[in-house]
Design an enzyme around this catalytic site. Structure first.
Site, PDB file in Angstrom:
ATOM      1  N   ASP A 101       1.245  47.565 -94.097  1.00  0.00           N
ATOM      2  CA  ASP A 101       2.511  46.858 -94.200  1.00  0.00           C
ATOM      3  C   ASP A 101       2.164  45.405 -94.559  1.00  0.00           C
ATOM      4  O   ASP A 101       1.009  44.977 -94.420  1.00  0.00           O
ATOM      5  CB  ASP A 101       3.298  46.940 -92.889  1.00  0.00           C
ATOM      6  CG  ASP A 101       4.776  46.595 -93.121  1.00  0.00           C
ATOM      7  OD1 ASP A 101       5.108  46.056 -94.197  1.00  0.00           O
ATOM      8  OD2 ASP A 101       5.596  46.850 -92.213  1.00  0.00           O
TER       9      ASP A 101
HETATM   10  C1  BGC Z   1       8.406  45.677 -94.014  1.00  0.00           C
HETATM   11  C2  BGC Z   1       8.146  46.899 -94.873  1.00  0.00           C
HETATM   12  C3  BGC Z   1       8.353  46.554 -96.323  1.00  0.00           C
HETATM   13  C4  BGC Z   1       7.428  45.415 -96.678  1.00  0.00           C
HETATM   14  C5  BGC Z   1       7.521  44.989 -98.139  1.00  0.00           C
HETATM   15  C6  BGC Z   1       7.649  44.467 -94.496  1.00  0.00           C
HETATM   16  O1  BGC Z   1       8.103  43.318 -93.858  1.00  0.00           O
HETATM   17  O2  BGC Z   1       8.073  45.958 -92.678  1.00  0.00           O
HETATM   18  O3  BGC Z   1       8.981  47.953 -94.479  1.00  0.00           O
HETATM   19  O4  BGC Z   1       8.126  47.676 -97.127  1.00  0.00           O
HETATM   20  O5  BGC Z   1       7.752  44.291 -95.881  1.00  0.00           O
HETATM   21  O6  BGC Z   1       8.701  44.335 -98.385  1.00  0.00           O
END
Ligand code: BGC
Length: 791
Positions: free
Chosen positions: A291
């Site tokens: 993530d």
């Molecule tokens: C989130 C993810 C997301 C990623 C990219 C993160 O803050 O937890 O779910 O895909 O950002 O935007």
């Protein structure tokens, strides 16, 4: 420094013929890669944080303060290399000399998240907001969810994105989870089946998905550092189960590891999770990405088999190069990670040279969104057949969100859509007569309140909701003029924060006043009151539900919201949604109530932290396997609306429940007949719960092991449904033996239309224990957990 030595290497090797991705074998390509090139491929190209201005030319990007926590500076290339898709969340590095292109990844779970407008461009790039995952799961219809995926994937492909950062399937452990709307259910069979269905649909377009957040990411508070303390059994039976179902059934191109720690170690740094369980036990063929900014040790992540670090920064590549040089990371492991990424790049639209149109079929997809939305709405209450409401009736429409409906949640789960149909628009479109003076009061009130609202502080902090308008002085007049009242109660949430109890889980005083005031005035005139719940997660309903005649749980239904709600209110669509998450009577009934969101731990000297990042904290999953109905049913706690519950405008009868044999021999089938015994066409969801013998270890009272939705049955029409149970459906996880075991004994099969509305129970016998799977001890807690037991 790194960049110049990388360029020199390329230059030196350019003189010989170099293997090319797709033309030569992967081994030849990987053998031809320099260590620096490998270290760039496994680390993304950085990220332009929304709202953060680009650095001046030649300047290094600065570290960004987000939620009080300093994120590392991005890769300068994120700003220098033109984006293929503005607004996408990230990209990989290209290595042109080997024919390796950069691929683009973008959010999110309810629709593609990209910038709708681009500088010096008159075209727009809006995407369809589909209903949120909680609604899709409530359809209990995997073929419908696959259809949504087919439409969704078309937008991913036609806007030039290679991998969608979705679906998300974390378990609804607690109703306050800020991202529950992005997730499907409290039950892993529902979560895993819905995920597999939507992945199949999306990937049928030749684009990829990233199922997330793997694993046990069930809260937003301190999300980037919280240590989740949980037993291996609860992990295996609940928090990993949905992922295993989805991986085996749909082979998503990628998996996204989560932010949190599990038993002391970041999930992205746990080899047992990323390699032993995901890749070896379940046979996952794609790659794992972190993530965004997840974990903290690039080398540990590489060693764990977390193949790609996102969004990526040059320090991570440098650390990887150094680790290979000093033996902390083997070239073999790095090559394995590189190979997994290359295998997916080979399949990507970018590699295949797909000429995307920037013109997805938005009109057709809006229809899919509307249709799916109506199929996942849940009718919670319908006294004296208040609904359906005859078209043409005069309706007094109350509640801010009737006018300002919430299509979906915030953060990366939000979608830049071209429009949202409000409830009043939907009612007007359907042919109802919406009370005009009341509507005008609301639109004026909302416009005035919006003008005074503080601006969005950052990506994670949307403006606060507008308090409900006081309608006391006008409600009697409305009750005179209208035939019925509708009140919408709305809730929004998203990544970065969990929900609160006051004015969120519980209704605010203004909302209670609104419901009471409208109900008293309308009931005094013998007129009905219907509440629409425009929410992404569970709220308290038990204290006020008896004052109204109908409650339709519309969830957050996507961009066609108002039209889809009107479809159900009018009976054009007979509601067939069922709860995939329990509505408890009160918050203290929730099994994790005392352990959510856990506790903060002392900070290190000089440490900075914000509400979701950097603060040491821990949460103990003391409720173990008893989450949702597994708890309420085992501990005899009555919910307000139970798992699986949902009404229809017609009635159904289940009969002829027949087991293929009284004894289990490898598998067993259950045949069921469902008949529409009412006067309107409709669909029913039949649910199979299993009670397993529990002499050796504690087991839940019952668990969902199968579900099926009928077709649209006309009055009097019947349909047969067949369920098959395999040995693995009978098994529980024995931690001491590292085995899934189906215990010998009597199994009760309960067929019903909710977890508490069982039409028929039949039993079969399993003569001898069956070990259905052998695993290795993993995820072992570092401290003893005083887990809840049902003894
Ligand atoms: C989130 C993810 C997301 C990623 C990219 C993160 O803050 O937890 O779910 O895909 O950002 O935007």
């Amino acid at each position: 420094m790194l960049i110049s030595c990388f360029q020199l290497t390329v230059h030196a090797q350019d003189k010989k013929p170099v293997p090319q991705l797709g033309k030569n074998s992967l081994k030849q390509v990987i053998d031809a890669m320099t260590l620096q090139e490998k270290s760039k491929l496994v680390v993304g190209m950085g990220f332009k944080m929304p709202g953060v201005p680009a650095p001046k030319k030649g300047e290094k990007p600065k570290s960004v303060d987000i939620g009080g926590f300093k994120l590392p500076p991005s890769d300068p290339e994120a700003y220098e290399v033109p984006e293929k898709v503005p607004g996408a969340a990230g990209r990989t590095h290209a290595i042109p000399r080997l024919g390796i292109p950069s691929i683009t990844v973008s959010d999110g779970p309810a629709g593609l998240r990209i910038e709708p407008k681009r500088p010096n461009d008159t075209k727009t790039y809006y995407a369809t907001a589909f209903p949120v995952a909680t609604l899709l799961a409530s359809s209990w219809d995997t073929s419908l969810v696959k259809k949504v995926g087919v439409a969704f994937g078309n937008e991913v492909r036609e806007y030039g994105v290679d991998i969608l950062l979705a679906p998300a399937l974390n378990i609804h452990r607690n109703p306050l989870g800020g991202r529950n709307f992005e997730y499907y259910s409290e039950d892993p069979l529902i979560a895993g089946s819905m995920t597999a269905a939507i992945v199949k649909g999306i990937q049928s377009n030749g684009v990829g998905t990233s199922i997330k957040h793997y694993a046990a990411n069930n809260q937003e508070t301190n999300r980037n550092s919280v240590n989740t303390i949980v037993t291996e059994r609860a992990m295996r039976e609940l928090y990993l189960k949905g992922f295993s179902i989805a991986v085996k059934a749909s082979q998503p191109w990628t998996v996204m590891s989560s932010y949190n720690k599990v038993n002391g170690t970041y999930t992205s740094e746990r080899r047992d999770l990323q390699t032993d369980i995901l890749k070896r036990e379940w046979g996952f063929k794609g790659f794992v990405m972190t993530d965004w900014f997840g974990g903290h040790d690039a080398v540990a992540q590489m060693n764990a088999g977390n193949d790609l670090l996102m969004p990526g920064n040059p320090d991570q590549s440098e650390a990887i190069v150094a680790a290979v040089k000093d033996g902390k990371l083997s070239m073999q492991q790095l090559d394995a990670n590189v190979e997994r990424i290359l295998k997916i790049i080979l399949k990507s639209p970018t590699f295949r040279g797909y000429k995307f149109s920037d013109k997805p079929a938005l009109k057709a997809h809006a229809k899919v969104s509307r249709m799916a939305a109506a199929q996942g709405m849940v009718l919670l209450r319908n006294d004296s057949e208040t609904l359906p409401l005859t078209i043409g009736k005069r309706i007094a429409v109350f509640g801010n969100t009737s006018y300002n409906i919430i299509a979906g949640g915030t953060g990366s789960g939000d979608v830049n859509k071209a429009y949202t149909v409000s409830l009043v628009q939907g009612l007007n479109n359907a042919g109802y007569k919406v009370q005009e003076t009341l509507s005008k009061s609301y639109t004026d009130y909302i416009a005035g309140a919006k003008a005074k609202q503080p601006k969005q502080v950052n990506f994670f902090t949307p403006p606060p909701p507008i308090p409900e308008m006081d309608v006391n002085s006008i409600v009697v007049n409305e009750a005179d003029g209208a035939d019925a009242a509708i009140i919408t109660i709305g809730r929004n949430a998203g990544e970065g924060a969990d929900r609160k109890l006051e004015n969120d889980y519980y209704l605010s005083d203004a909302e209670k006043g609104l419901i009471n005031g409208v109900a008293n005035a309308f009931h005094a005139k013998g007129k009905k009151v219907v509440v629409i719940l425009n929410i992404g997660g569970v709220i308290e309903v038990a204290s006020w539900r008896d004052s109204v005649d109908g409650i339709l749980l519309a969830w957050q239904p996507g961009l066609e919201a108002g039209n889809a709600i009107a479809d159900v209110l009018s009976g054009k669509v007979n509601p067939s949604g069922k709860l995939a998450t329990t509505f408890p009577v009160d918050y203290p009934d929730v099994p994790s109530a005392k352990n959510f969101p856990g506790k903060d731990l002392p900070m290190e000297p000089g440490q900075t932290a914000g509400p979701m990042m950097g603060r040491p904290s821990e949460v103990v999953y003391q409720e173990g396997i008893y989450v949702g109905y597994r708890y309420y049913d085992s501990f005899k706690v009555k919910p307000a609306y139970e798992f699986g519950y949902g009404l229809s405008y017609t009635q159904f009868k289940i009969s002829d429940v027949k087991l293929s044999s009284p004894d289990f021999k490898g598998s067993i089938t259950v045949k069921v007949s469902v008949k529409n015994t009412g006067f309107l066409s409709g669909k029913e969801v039949v649910q199979l719960y299993l009670s397993a013998p529990a002499q050796n270890i504690d087991k839940p009272e019952q668990e969902l092991k199968g579900f099926a939705k009928t077709g649209l049955l006309a009055p009097g029409q019947s349909q047969f449904l067949v369920f098959t149970l395999h040995a693995s459906d009978l098994a529980s996880f024995y931690t001491d033996k590292s085995e899934w075991i189906a215990d010998a004994g009597e199994y009760k099969v309960k067929i019903g239309t909710s977890s508490r509305d069982i039409a028929k129970t039949v039993s079969f016998n399993l003569a001898n224990d069956i070990v259905t799977e052998k695993t290795h001890a993993s995820l072992t807690p570092e401290v003893p957990i005083n887990e809840l037991q049902n003894k």
